[in-house]
Design a protein around this motif. Structure first.
Motif, PDB file in Angstrom:
ATOM      1  N   TYR A   1     -16.646   3.778  -3.251  1.00 19.95           N
ATOM      2  CA  TYR A   1     -17.274   5.080  -3.473  1.00 19.95           C
ATOM      3  C   TYR A   1     -17.128   5.995  -2.250  1.00 19.95           C
ATOM      4  CZ  TYR A   1     -21.225   8.360  -3.993  1.00 19.95           C
ATOM      5  OH  TYR A   1     -22.023   9.474  -4.050  1.00 19.95           O
ATOM      6  N   TYR A   2     -16.432   7.110  -2.441  1.00 23.80           N
ATOM      7  CA  TYR A   2     -16.195   8.077  -1.361  1.00 23.80           C
ATOM      8  C   TYR A   2     -15.909   7.385  -0.026  1.00 23.80           C
ATOM      9  CZ  TYR A   2     -17.055  12.050  -4.328  1.00 23.80           C
ATOM     10  OH  TYR A   2     -16.934  12.988  -5.331  1.00 23.80           O
ATOM     11  N   GLY A   3     -14.927   6.505  -0.050  1.00 25.58           N
ATOM     12  CA  GLY A   3     -14.556   5.766   1.153  1.00 25.58           C
ATOM     13  C   GLY A   3     -13.406   6.401   1.918  1.00 25.58           C
ATOM     14  N   GLY A   4     -12.947   7.579   1.468  1.00 22.46           N
ATOM     15  CA  GLY A   4     -11.860   8.254   2.177  1.00 22.46           C
ATOM     16  C   GLY A   4     -10.485   7.884   1.660  1.00 22.46           C
ATOM     17  N   PHE A   5     -10.405   7.327   0.449  1.00 20.25           N
ATOM     18  CA  PHE A   5      -9.118   6.978  -0.147  1.00 20.25           C
ATOM     19  C   PHE A   5      -8.612   8.152  -0.983  1.00 20.25           C
ATOM     20  CE2 PHE A   5     -11.472   3.076   0.540  1.00 20.25           C
ATOM     21  CZ  PHE A   5     -10.533   2.261   1.171  1.00 20.25           C
ATOM     22  N   SER A   6      -7.292   8.227  -1.172  1.00 19.07           N
ATOM     23  CA  SER A   6      -6.733   9.315  -1.968  1.00 19.07           C
ATOM     24  C   SER A   6      -5.471   8.845  -2.686  1.00 19.07           C
ATOM     25  CB  SER A   6      -6.416  10.526  -1.075  1.00 19.07           C
ATOM     26  OG  SER A   6      -5.339  10.229  -0.209  1.00 19.07           O
ATOM     27  N   GLY A   7      -5.007   9.687  -3.617  1.00 14.94           N
ATOM     28  CA  GLY A   7      -3.777   9.372  -4.329  1.00 14.94           C
ATOM     29  C   GLY A   7      -4.045   8.681  -5.657  1.00 14.94           C
ATOM     30  N   ALA A   8      -2.981   8.114  -6.204  1.00 10.80           N
ATOM     31  CA  ALA A   8      -3.071   7.454  -7.506  1.00 10.80           C
ATOM     32  C   ALA A   8      -3.774   6.099  -7.377  1.00 10.80           C
ATOM     33  CB  ALA A   8      -1.680   7.248  -8.089  1.00 10.80           C
ATOM     34  N   ILE A   9      -4.642   5.819  -8.330  1.00  9.95           N
ATOM     35  CA  ILE A   9      -5.285   4.504  -8.373  1.00  9.95           C
ATOM     36  C   ILE A   9      -4.235   3.488  -8.794  1.00  9.95           C
ATOM     37  CG2 ILE A   9      -7.021   3.097  -9.548  1.00  9.95           C
ATOM     38  CD1 ILE A   9      -8.702   5.651  -9.817  1.00  9.95           C
ATOM     39  N   PRO A  10      -4.000   2.444  -7.997  1.00  6.71           N
ATOM     40  CA  PRO A  10      -2.908   1.505  -8.295  1.00  6.71           C
ATOM     41  C   PRO A  10      -3.179   0.679  -9.551  1.00  6.71           C
ATOM     42  CG  PRO A  10      -4.232   0.696  -6.467  1.00  6.71           C
ATOM     43  CD  PRO A  10      -4.711   2.092  -6.751  1.00  6.71           C
ATOM     44  N   PRO A  11      -2.205   0.609 -10.460  1.00  7.16           N
ATOM     45  CA  PRO A  11      -2.355  -0.198 -11.670  1.00  7.16           C
ATOM     46  C   PRO A  11      -2.564  -1.682 -11.388  1.00  7.16           C
ATOM     47  CG  PRO A  11      -0.520   1.328 -11.890  1.00  7.16           C
ATOM     48  CD  PRO A  11      -0.943   1.367 -10.456  1.00  7.16           C
ATOM     49  N   THR A  12      -2.245  -2.118 -10.166  1.00  7.96           N
ATOM     50  CA  THR A  12      -2.426  -3.532  -9.813  1.00  7.96           C
ATOM     51  C   THR A  12      -3.884  -3.959  -9.906  1.00  7.96           C
ATOM     52  OG1 THR A  12      -2.529  -2.891  -7.476  1.00  7.96           O
ATOM     53  CG2 THR A  12      -0.402  -3.648  -8.315  1.00  7.96           C
ATOM     54  N   LEU A  13      -4.811  -3.000  -9.894  1.00  6.22           N
ATOM     55  CA  LEU A  13      -6.225  -3.359 -10.044  1.00  6.22           C
ATOM     56  C   LEU A  13      -6.487  -4.011 -11.395  1.00  6.22           C
ATOM     57  CD1 LEU A  13      -8.170  -0.318  -8.479  1.00  6.22           C
ATOM     58  CD2 LEU A  13      -7.462  -2.450  -7.393  1.00  6.22           C
ATOM     59  N   GLY A  14      -5.580  -3.799 -12.317  1.00  7.52           N
ATOM     60  CA  GLY A  14      -5.714  -4.427 -13.622  1.00  7.52           C
ATOM     61  C   GLY A  14      -5.613  -5.945 -13.583  1.00  7.52           C
ATOM     62  N   ASN A  15      -5.153  -6.497 -12.456  1.00 12.29           N
ATOM     63  CA  ASN A  15      -5.066  -7.960 -12.299  1.00 12.29           C
ATOM     64  C   ASN A  15      -6.427  -8.593 -12.045  1.00 12.29           C
ATOM     65  OD1 ASN A  15      -2.241  -7.858 -12.538  1.00 12.29           O
ATOM     66  ND2 ASN A  15      -1.982  -7.574 -10.333  1.00 12.29           N
TER      67      ASN A  15
END
Length: 230
Positions: A145-159
């Motif tokens: 949560y609001y950790g300073g990340f940006s860009g596309a959420i990686p599909p690898t999280l689906g693993n």
């Protein structure tokens, strides 16, 4: 209120993990595993800031380091909680001493029992969410949560088929597709406030319908905050 909900869910998962490992009969006593300590020190080497918490990460038993949680009997590292409770510089005078930035090194995947990672409220200076997070297949709780990340959420999280809680709320993140989300078969709580869904249109509804265990979801669509319980 959302923070209280997240903390409560975190505590429940921590208790369940402790019981599970104890039932497996793993009875290593003493300090944390040397290999776990080495991984954490390497992880620390990529981080900047948070003098308050990381100052304890030197030698000795890594289970006693700030932000590290271990199973009571085995001393296996189960959780890393380095969240910043004061996300605004104006709230705390020594804010920089508790804030994290830098990079997240892939050595983290060596913590094979790691179930919990909480990095919310930090400022990781617009780095992408690491794709290797998808290799941490024992994750049950991931809070960025609001950790300073940006860009596309990686599909690898689906693993992360064991994941029960996921918070990716941040206006600097976006999704290209949601096929990966349908693989989060254990997910109970999902928070993606202000994530940009414009590339997927109404696909988010189809994806959510495939998550049979999902009980709570929070996100924003076309400028409106939507929160509902299933």
């Amino acid at each position: 209120m959302d923070n209280i909900s997240a903390i409560g869910f975190l505590l429940v998962i921590q208790c369940l993990i402790t019981s599970e490992l104890a039932c497996k009969g793993e009875t290593l006593q003493g300090d944390c595993l040397k290999s776990d300590g080495e991984v954490l020190l390497d992880f620390k080497s990529g981080l900047k800031g948070s003098i308050t918490k990381l100052s304890s990460w030197i030698g000795g038993n890594c289970c006693q380091w700030d932000g590290i949680g271990c199973e009571n009997n085995t001393n296996i590292v189960l959780s890393i909680n380095l969240h910043n409770p004061y996300p605004s510089k104006e709230i705390l005078e020594n804010w920089s001493s508790i804030n994290l930035s830098g990079e997240i090194l892939p050595s983290l995947i060596e913590l094979k029992y790691l179930r919990i990672l909480d990095l919310r409220g930090n400022t990781f200076e617009n780095i992408p969410i690491p794709k290797f997070f998808g290799s941490l297949k024992n994750f049950q709780y991931l809070n960025l949560y609001y950790g300073g990340f940006s860009g596309a959420i990686p599909p690898t999280l689906g693993n992360l088929s064991n994941l029960q809680f996921l918070d990716l709320s941040d206006g600097s993140l976006f999704v290209r597709d949601l096929e990966w989300m349908t693989s989060l078969v254990s997910l109970k709580k999902l928070k993606m406030t202000y994530v940009d869904f414009s590339a997927v249109g109404s696909q988010w509804m189809e994806a959510l319908n495939k998550l049979s265990f999902l009980t709570e979801c929070t996100f924003a669509v076309v400028g409106f905050l939507v929160k509902f319980h299933l």
